[in-house]
Scaffold this motif. Structure first.
Motif, PDB file in Angstrom:
ATOM      1  N   MET A 174       0.862  -1.179   0.000  1.00  0.00           N
ATOM      2  CA  MET A 174       0.000   0.000   0.000  1.00  0.00           C
ATOM      3  C   MET A 174       0.903   1.235   0.000  1.00  0.00           C
ATOM      4  N   ALA A 175       0.530   2.212  -0.800  1.00  0.00           N
ATOM      5  CA  ALA A 175       1.311   3.436  -0.927  1.00  0.00           C
ATOM      6  C   ALA A 175       0.325   4.588  -1.075  1.00  0.00           C
ATOM      7  N   TRP A 176       0.850   5.762  -1.225  1.00  0.00           N
ATOM      8  CA  TRP A 176      -0.009   6.917  -1.464  1.00  0.00           C
ATOM      9  C   TRP A 176       0.642   7.845  -2.474  1.00  0.00           C
ATOM     10  N   GLN A 177      -0.174   8.690  -3.051  1.00  0.00           N
ATOM     11  CA  GLN A 177       0.329   9.628  -4.040  1.00  0.00           C
ATOM     12  C   GLN A 177       0.260  11.051  -3.511  1.00  0.00           C
ATOM     13  N   GLY A 178       1.236  11.829  -3.940  1.00  0.00           N
ATOM     14  CA  GLY A 178       1.290  13.251  -3.628  1.00  0.00           C
ATOM     15  C   GLY A 178       1.895  13.974  -4.813  1.00  0.00           C
ATOM     16  N   ARG A 179       2.082  15.248  -4.663  1.00  0.00           N
ATOM     17  CA  ARG A 179       2.686  16.040  -5.746  1.00  0.00           C
ATOM     18  C   ARG A 179       3.947  16.712  -5.232  1.00  0.00           C
ATOM     19  N   ALA A 180       4.941  16.764  -6.118  1.00  0.00           N
ATOM     20  CA  ALA A 180       6.213  17.393  -5.761  1.00  0.00           C
ATOM     21  C   ALA A 180       6.835  17.991  -7.010  1.00  0.00           C
ATOM     22  N   ASP A 181       7.678  18.977  -6.799  1.00  0.00           N
ATOM     23  CA  ASP A 181       8.457  19.557  -7.888  1.00  0.00           C
ATOM     24  C   ASP A 181       9.775  18.805  -7.954  1.00  0.00           C
ATOM     25  N   VAL A 182      10.029  18.189  -9.097  1.00  0.00           N
ATOM     26  CA  VAL A 182      11.237  17.382  -9.292  1.00  0.00           C
ATOM     27  C   VAL A 182      12.119  18.079 -10.321  1.00  0.00           C
ATOM     28  N   ALA A 183      13.375  18.244  -9.968  1.00  0.00           N
ATOM     29  CA  ALA A 183      14.353  18.816 -10.893  1.00  0.00           C
ATOM     30  C   ALA A 183      15.538  17.864 -10.973  1.00  0.00           C
ATOM     31  N   LEU A 184      16.060  17.708 -12.181  1.00  0.00           N
ATOM     32  CA  LEU A 184      17.203  16.819 -12.411  1.00  0.00           C
ATOM     33  C   LEU A 184      18.392  17.628 -12.891  1.00  0.00           C
ATOM     34  N   ALA A 185      19.579  17.186 -12.527  1.00  0.00           N
ATOM     35  CA  ALA A 185      20.796  17.827 -13.027  1.00  0.00           C
ATOM     36  C   ALA A 185      20.730  17.834 -14.547  1.00  0.00           C
ATOM     37  N   GLY A 186      21.060  18.955 -15.136  1.00  0.00           N
ATOM     38  CA  GLY A 186      20.958  19.108 -16.575  1.00  0.00           C
ATOM     39  C   GLY A 186      19.841  20.064 -16.956  1.00  0.00           C
ATOM     40  N   GLY A 187      19.119  20.577 -15.936  1.00  0.00           N
ATOM     41  CA  GLY A 187      18.106  21.581 -16.196  1.00  0.00           C
ATOM     42  C   GLY A 187      16.711  21.056 -16.467  1.00  0.00           C
ATOM     43  N   LEU A 188      16.478  19.779 -16.262  1.00  0.00           N
ATOM     44  CA  LEU A 188      15.143  19.229 -16.486  1.00  0.00           C
ATOM     45  C   LEU A 188      14.283  19.424 -15.250  1.00  0.00           C
ATOM     46  N   ARG A 189      13.058  19.965 -15.446  1.00  0.00           N
ATOM     47  CA  ARG A 189      12.151  20.227 -14.328  1.00  0.00           C
ATOM     48  C   ARG A 189      10.795  19.613 -14.619  1.00  0.00           C
ATOM     49  N   PHE A 190      10.188  19.096 -13.560  1.00  0.00           N
ATOM     50  CA  PHE A 190       8.855  18.520 -13.652  1.00  0.00           C
ATOM     51  C   PHE A 190       8.081  19.025 -12.440  1.00  0.00           C
ATOM     52  N   ASP A 191       7.390  20.141 -12.626  1.00  0.00           N
ATOM     53  CA  ASP A 191       6.667  20.778 -11.520  1.00  0.00           C
ATOM     54  C   ASP A 191       5.322  20.087 -11.308  1.00  0.00           C
ATOM     55  N   GLY A 192       4.973  19.902 -10.036  1.00  0.00           N
ATOM     56  CA  GLY A 192       3.697  19.286  -9.700  1.00  0.00           C
ATOM     57  C   GLY A 192       3.586  17.841 -10.145  1.00  0.00           C
ATOM     58  N   LEU A 193       4.706  17.149 -10.192  1.00  0.00           N
ATOM     59  CA  LEU A 193       4.716  15.746 -10.629  1.00  0.00           C
ATOM     60  C   LEU A 193       4.015  14.872  -9.584  1.00  0.00           C
ATOM     61  N   THR A 194       3.136  13.998 -10.047  1.00  0.00           N
ATOM     62  CA  THR A 194       2.509  13.039  -9.139  1.00  0.00           C
ATOM     63  C   THR A 194       3.541  11.971  -8.811  1.00  0.00           C
TER      64      THR A 194
END
Length: 159
Positions: A104-124
């Protein structure tokens, strides 16, 4: 009684040598665990780590993390302890299939950024409370990239 100072000197020398060897090994182990990547013209090249996996440094809501690149993970997954530190809010409860079975797990939202300038805002993201180890960078992010693996090298770029 004359041997005591000589013995103490030898013991001190051996302790110093042992300490130097220990510290040298710690530096070597730390260096081997550091993610190896290069960024050139919008392309990120990851080198396989000594543990056999690809690691990609980044951030989750501003907190530095070392993602494990996991093409077998459908979504990006975070350990429960990290989610708690970040104050992520539960949005839904889900079942997650892991290498150890269904949990069992749960989902939330987070801003994920990766080295190299890649961003994923509000990623589930999926949060697994009992998860040990680093966060997993799943296919929800990886499918947005052009990936080319050549042996111990993984190249990632935007399509």
């Amino acid at each position: 009684m004359n041997d005591f100072p000589r013995t103490l000197k030898l013991l001190t020398i051996w302790l110093l040598l042992g300490t130097l060897v220990f510290l040298g090994m710690q530096v070597l182990l730390h260096e081997r665990q550091r993610p190896r990547l290069t960024i050139h013209d919008g392309q990120v090249t990851l080198q396989r780590s000594p543990d056999g996996h690809f690691h990609w440094p980044g951030t989750v809501d501003g907190r530095e993390v070392d993602f494990l690149v996991d093409t077998g993970a459908t979504t990006t997954a975070l350990p429960g302890a990290l989610a708690a530190q970040l104050g992520l809010r539960r949005e839904a409860t889900v079942r997650s299939q892991t290498a150890g079975g269904t949990v069992m797990a749960w989902q939330g939202r987070a801003d994920v950024a990766l080295a190299g300038g890649l961003r994923f805002d509000g990623l589930t993201v999926t949060v697994i409370d009992r998860m040990d180890g680093p966060p997993l960078l799943g296919m929800d992010v990886l499918r947005r990239l052009r990936l080319v693996q050549d042996g111990a090298t993984l190249q990632a770029s935007l399509p």
